[in-house]
Design a protein around this motif. Sequence first.
Motif, PDB file in Angstrom:
ATOM      1  N   GLN A  93       1.224  -1.225   0.198  1.00 33.77           N
ATOM      2  CA  GLN A  93       0.104  -0.294  -0.612  1.00 33.77           C
ATOM      3  C   GLN A  93       1.023   1.451  -0.465  1.00 33.77           C
ATOM      4  OE1 GLN A  93      -2.683   0.982  -1.063  1.00 33.77           O
ATOM      5  NE2 GLN A  93      -4.073   0.527   0.201  1.00 33.77           N
ATOM      6  N   ARG A  94       2.032   1.043   0.287  1.00 36.07           N
ATOM      7  CA  ARG A  94       2.783   3.042   0.422  1.00 36.07           C
ATOM      8  C   ARG A  94       3.378   2.141  -0.892  1.00 36.07           C
ATOM      9  NH1 ARG A  94       7.577   1.805   4.566  1.00 36.07           N
ATOM     10  NH2 ARG A  94       6.480   0.174   5.135  1.00 36.07           N
ATOM     11  N   VAL A  95       3.096   1.461  -1.168  1.00 34.16           N
ATOM     12  CA  VAL A  95       4.274   1.713  -3.172  1.00 34.16           C
ATOM     13  C   VAL A  95       2.904   1.689  -3.247  1.00 34.16           C
ATOM     14  CG1 VAL A  95       4.719   0.393  -5.197  1.00 34.16           C
ATOM     15  CG2 VAL A  95       5.890  -0.322  -2.764  1.00 34.16           C
ATOM     16  N   THR A 128      -6.525   1.248   4.391  1.00 36.76           N
ATOM     17  CA  THR A 128      -5.854   0.141   5.317  1.00 36.76           C
ATOM     18  C   THR A 128      -7.143  -0.910   5.825  1.00 36.76           C
ATOM     19  OG1 THR A 128      -7.080   1.459   7.387  1.00 36.76           O
ATOM     20  CG2 THR A 128      -4.908   1.940   6.584  1.00 36.76           C
ATOM     21  N   SER A 129      -8.328  -0.931   4.999  1.00 37.87           N
ATOM     22  CA  SER A 129      -9.044  -1.735   5.399  1.00 37.87           C
ATOM     23  C   SER A 129      -8.821  -3.383   4.655  1.00 37.87           C
ATOM     24  CB  SER A 129     -10.564  -1.433   4.465  1.00 37.87           C
ATOM     25  OG  SER A 129     -10.847  -0.376   4.911  1.00 37.87           O
ATOM     26  N   ALA A 130      -8.129  -3.565   3.634  1.00 38.42           N
ATOM     27  CA  ALA A 130      -7.694  -5.014   3.744  1.00 38.42           C
ATOM     28  C   ALA A 130      -6.626  -4.986   4.190  1.00 38.42           C
ATOM     29  CB  ALA A 130      -6.852  -4.926   1.847  1.00 38.42           C
ATOM     30  N   LEU A 131      -5.829  -4.635   5.056  1.00 40.75           N
ATOM     31  CA  LEU A 131      -4.530  -4.757   5.929  1.00 40.75           C
ATOM     32  C   LEU A 131      -4.571  -5.524   7.050  1.00 40.75           C
ATOM     33  CD1 LEU A 131      -2.557  -1.540   5.734  1.00 40.75           C
ATOM     34  CD2 LEU A 131      -2.424  -3.638   3.848  1.00 40.75           C
ATOM     35  N   ASP A 132      -3.681  -6.427   7.580  1.00 39.20           N
ATOM     36  CA  ASP A 132      -3.795  -6.915   8.814  1.00 39.20           C
ATOM     37  C   ASP A 132      -3.549  -6.235  10.041  1.00 39.20           C
ATOM     38  OD1 ASP A 132      -4.372  -9.265   7.503  1.00 39.20           O
ATOM     39  OD2 ASP A 132      -1.906 -10.386   7.716  1.00 39.20           O
ATOM     40  N   PRO A 133      -3.732  -6.037  10.866  1.00 37.07           N
ATOM     41  CA  PRO A 133      -3.925  -5.227  11.388  1.00 37.07           C
ATOM     42  C   PRO A 133      -2.570  -4.999  12.236  1.00 37.07           C
ATOM     43  CG  PRO A 133      -5.318  -6.499  12.512  1.00 37.07           C
ATOM     44  CD  PRO A 133      -4.717  -7.150  11.459  1.00 37.07           C
ATOM     45  N   GLU A 134      -1.862  -5.280  12.081  1.00 37.54           N
ATOM     46  CA  GLU A 134      -0.252  -4.887  12.604  1.00 37.54           C
ATOM     47  C   GLU A 134       0.150  -4.115  11.747  1.00 37.54           C
ATOM     48  OE1 GLU A 134      -0.989  -8.100  11.560  1.00 37.54           O
ATOM     49  OE2 GLU A 134       0.767  -8.455  11.367  1.00 37.54           O
ATOM     50  N   MET A 135      -0.161  -3.746  10.396  1.00 34.48           N
ATOM     51  CA  MET A 135       0.404  -3.013   9.467  1.00 34.48           C
ATOM     52  C   MET A 135      -0.725  -2.213   9.318  1.00 34.48           C
ATOM     53  SD  MET A 135       0.872  -6.048   6.379  1.00 34.48           S
ATOM     54  CE  MET A 135       1.959  -7.106   6.985  1.00 34.48           C
ATOM     55  N   VAL A 136      -1.628  -1.361   9.593  1.00 29.87           N
ATOM     56  CA  VAL A 136      -2.503  -0.336   9.804  1.00 29.87           C
ATOM     57  C   VAL A 136      -1.819   0.683  10.449  1.00 29.87           C
ATOM     58  CG1 VAL A 136      -4.502   0.575  10.351  1.00 29.87           C
ATOM     59  CG2 VAL A 136      -4.504  -2.091   9.443  1.00 29.87           C
ATOM     60  N   GLY A 137      -0.873   0.308  10.510  1.00 32.50           N
ATOM     61  CA  GLY A 137       0.124   1.838  11.762  1.00 32.50           C
ATOM     62  C   GLY A 137       0.620   2.065  10.330  1.00 32.50           C
ATOM     63  N   GLU A 138       1.762   1.813   9.744  1.00 32.60           N
ATOM     64  CA  GLU A 138       2.870   2.050   9.076  1.00 32.60           C
ATOM     65  C   GLU A 138       1.941   3.146   7.982  1.00 32.60           C
ATOM     66  OE1 GLU A 138       3.921  -1.672   6.366  1.00 32.60           O
ATOM     67  OE2 GLU A 138       3.999  -2.253   8.766  1.00 32.60           O
ATOM     68  N   VAL A 139       0.630   2.459   7.562  1.00 34.17           N
ATOM     69  CA  VAL A 139       0.455   3.538   5.841  1.00 34.17           C
ATOM     70  C   VAL A 139      -0.075   4.497   6.650  1.00 34.17           C
ATOM     71  CG1 VAL A 139      -1.875   3.098   4.419  1.00 34.17           C
ATOM     72  CG2 VAL A 139      -0.179   1.259   4.918  1.00 34.17           C
ATOM     73  N   LEU A 140      -1.241   4.198   7.558  1.00 36.03           N
ATOM     74  CA  LEU A 140      -1.473   5.874   8.313  1.00 36.03           C
ATOM     75  C   LEU A 140      -0.744   7.037   8.859  1.00 36.03           C
ATOM     76  CD1 LEU A 140      -4.082   3.873  10.843  1.00 36.03           C
ATOM     77  CD2 LEU A 140      -4.559   4.650   8.475  1.00 36.03           C
ATOM     78  N   LYS A 141       0.496   6.260   8.705  1.00 34.55           N
ATOM     79  CA  LYS A 141       1.505   7.315   9.186  1.00 34.55           C
ATOM     80  C   LYS A 141       1.706   7.927   7.728  1.00 34.55           C
ATOM     81  CE  LYS A 141       6.230   8.529  11.689  1.00 34.55           C
ATOM     82  NZ  LYS A 141       6.881   8.742  10.615  1.00 34.55           N
ATOM     83  N   THR A 142       2.569   6.941   7.116  1.00 38.76           N
ATOM     84  CA  THR A 142       2.812   7.923   5.545  1.00 38.76           C
ATOM     85  C   THR A 142       1.502   8.686   5.185  1.00 38.76           C
ATOM     86  OG1 THR A 142       3.795   5.278   4.733  1.00 38.76           O
ATOM     87  CG2 THR A 142       2.816   7.292   3.347  1.00 38.76           C
ATOM     88  N   MET A 143       0.648   8.524   5.276  1.00 35.91           N
ATOM     89  CA  MET A 143      -0.248   9.369   5.464  1.00 35.91           C
ATOM     90  C   MET A 143      -0.631  10.310   6.129  1.00 35.91           C
ATOM     91  SD  MET A 143      -3.883   6.762   4.481  1.00 35.91           S
ATOM     92  CE  MET A 143      -4.892   7.712   4.808  1.00 35.91           C
ATOM     93  N   GLU A 148      -7.326  12.519  14.276  1.00 33.67           N
ATOM     94  CA  GLU A 148      -6.111  13.293  14.362  1.00 33.67           C
ATOM     95  C   GLU A 148      -5.755  14.528  13.833  1.00 33.67           C
ATOM     96  OE1 GLU A 148      -1.505  11.584  15.786  1.00 33.67           O
ATOM     97  OE2 GLU A 148      -3.086  10.389  15.428  1.00 33.67           O
ATOM     98  N   VAL A 149      -6.394  13.464  12.243  1.00 33.98           N
ATOM     99  CA  VAL A 149      -5.323  14.340  11.134  1.00 33.98           C
ATOM    100  C   VAL A 149      -6.400  15.016  10.073  1.00 33.98           C
ATOM    101  CG1 VAL A 149      -4.539  13.632   9.020  1.00 33.98           C
ATOM    102  CG2 VAL A 149      -3.777  12.510  11.023  1.00 33.98           C
TER     103      VAL A 149
END
Length: 245
Positions: free
Chosen positions: A148-150, A169-184, A206-207
Amino acid sequence: MTKMLDIQHLKKTFGKNEVLKDISASVEKGQVICIIGPSGSGKSTFLRCLNVLEHPTAGKILFDGTDLASLKDGKELDQLREKMGMVFQNFNLFPNMNVIENVKLAPMKVKGISEAQAEKTGLALLEKVGLADRAKQFPTSLSGGQQQRVAIARALAMDPEVMLFDEPTSALDPEMVGEVLKTMKDLASSGMTMVIVTHEMGFAREVADEVWFMADGYLQGKGTPKEVFEHPTSERAKDFLSKVL
Ligand code: ADP
Ligand code: MG
């Protein structure tokens, strides 16, 4: 404040199904909008109307002053679409290309940018999303969060004026949601104009500059996160928020 997108009485029907009934709203340059609402309420259809992946049935979508809804498919519409980056739930990377090839394809093909320049810009973008070391890997060898970051880097490679995200982030495993939200979040801090359909209420709170609550084909709530989350005005919004907050 400059209105980048001005949506006026937007309507979209599929056969007899009136999905978007009458939507008016605007997005200013640099604003971050989060759209929330129940499943099936028309959020994806709305985003797809914004960049005319779906042609609106009625209403106007002024983008930098041009009414996208009045344009037929063709060169003018394509050129305006190029200014809108879109990120989908399921990444939609090209599986037969490695990461950097995914990122540099559109700038080269659509904008005629040289391969050397596209490579340079692409690597800088991969750096920005924390994936410079993955440039030569294929999408399938990456985690969902990395893919998703790519996809975000690929959309940014076209140097868009606005980024549209449909449940990124809906299709991601929970532990990967944070890194994508951080990028956003980083992207939002950099001043990018963003319209994001999301179920991540913490992120929206927050955003987002504004949260729009969509239900039954209308925007039934619109305001700062505090206003929408803490003082919902419609029963529909109260009911939805009581389930997700
Ligand atoms: P959300 O993203 O809020 O879950 P959608 O915009 O995906 O909602 O869908 C809203 C409604 O529009 C649904 O009833 C869906 O079946 C309908 N719909 C969406 N796209 C199409 C399409 N291409 N053709 C027919 N109906 C569609
Ligand atoms: Mg959807």
